[in-house]
Design a protein around this motif. Structure first.
Motif, PDB file in Angstrom:
ATOM      1  N   LEU A   1       0.853  -1.179   0.000  1.00  0.00           N
ATOM      2  CA  LEU A   1       0.000   0.000   0.000  1.00  0.00           C
ATOM      3  C   LEU A   1       0.891   1.232   0.000  1.00  0.00           C
ATOM      4  N   ARG A   2       0.528   2.205  -0.838  1.00  0.00           N
ATOM      5  CA  ARG A   2       1.298   3.447  -0.894  1.00  0.00           C
ATOM      6  C   ARG A   2       0.549   4.542  -0.147  1.00  0.00           C
ATOM      7  N   TRP A   3       1.325   5.541   0.326  1.00  0.00           N
ATOM      8  CA  TRP A   3       0.716   6.645   1.054  1.00  0.00           C
ATOM      9  C   TRP A   3      -0.324   7.359   0.207  1.00  0.00           C
ATOM     10  N   ASP A   4      -0.061   7.486  -1.063  1.00  0.00           N
ATOM     11  CA  ASP A   4      -1.001   8.183  -1.945  1.00  0.00           C
ATOM     12  C   ASP A   4      -2.298   7.412  -2.145  1.00  0.00           C
ATOM     13  N   ASP A   5      -2.290   6.126  -1.800  1.00  0.00           N
ATOM     14  CA  ASP A   5      -3.477   5.299  -2.003  1.00  0.00           C
ATOM     15  C   ASP A   5      -4.353   5.198  -0.747  1.00  0.00           C
ATOM     16  N   LEU A   6      -3.970   5.894   0.308  1.00  0.00           N
ATOM     17  CA  LEU A   6      -4.763   5.828   1.525  1.00  0.00           C
ATOM     18  C   LEU A   6      -6.161   6.413   1.315  1.00  0.00           C
TER      19      LEU A   6
END
Length: 220
Positions: free
Chosen positions: A130-135
């Protein structure tokens, strides 16, 4: 006649309930309350009249969150008092109040009006899945914690022990917060049993209890 009190950490019980039984009846407050009472009798099945040996079941929990918060990503407002989770908690508490030999002990829910990252999302971020931008909003939960619950459990163990109301205490819980109270009860001659609902416990906890027994189905 020996008498047994069964003390249940509500938050732990409900979390383990889903792991043990899956989603079966997990949202049915009446079924969950019935399962809890059945677990209590299962602990006493070795005696001829288990209902007579049961002194009381104590269930420790907190009322549900009843306020509105603004979601951290979308900015939408959510009224937690109107959620299915809150409705279930209220109904469960009502069902427990109706059960014979049941005592409902409610603590307080301390919340700061903020959000925190769920542990599962944090783990995904660490693993790179999981990427921070996908939160998204679903990766967060309200920052809150139970208060007074552990204190109420400790006080009840002490009262049951010093007043000699029971000969045995069975605690349904999964952490080590109970150790001081357990040591007190055992020192006064109380048989102290821990039911972690098949969750593993630290090896050194065994020295502070008289037995380990889980009566619910063992999850795979």
């Amino acid at each position: 006649m020996n008498r047994t009190a069964i003390l249940v950490d509500g938050a732990f019980f409900l979390a383990r309930y889903r792991k043990v039984y899956g989603e079966r009846d997990a949202g049915d407050a009446r079924a969950v309350a019935k399962t809890l009472f059945g677990m209590a009798l299962e602990h006493l099945k070795a005696v001829d009249r288990p209902r007579e040996q049961l002194y009381r079941i104590y269930f420790y929990d907190c009322p549900p969150l009843e306020k509105s918060l603004v979601k951290p990503i979308s900015g939408d407002s959510v009224d937690f008092g109107r959620t299915g989770a809150a409705a279930f908690r209220r109904e469960l508490h009502d069902q427990l109040r109706r059960q014979r030999k049941m005592a409902l002990r409610l603590g307080r829910l301390a919340e700061r009006g903020e959000w925190q990252l769920k542990r599962s999302a944090y783990q995904q971020l660490r693993e790179g899945s999981l990427r921070w931008d996908d939160l998204r909003d679903e990766h967060f939960e309200p920052d809150m914690r139970q208060t007074q619950v552990d204190m109420k459990i400790g006080i009840d163990i002490a009262a049951l022990t010093y007043k000699k109301l029971v000969d045995q205490i069975i605690l349904v819980a999964g952490d080590a917060d109970f150790i001081p109270a357990a040591k007190l009860a055992r020192y006064e001659g109380i048989d102290f049993i821990l039911d972690p609902m098949w969750q593993g416990i630290a090896p050194d906890l065994h020295e502070h209890i008289d037995g380990l027994q889980s009566v619910c189905p063992r999850p795979f």
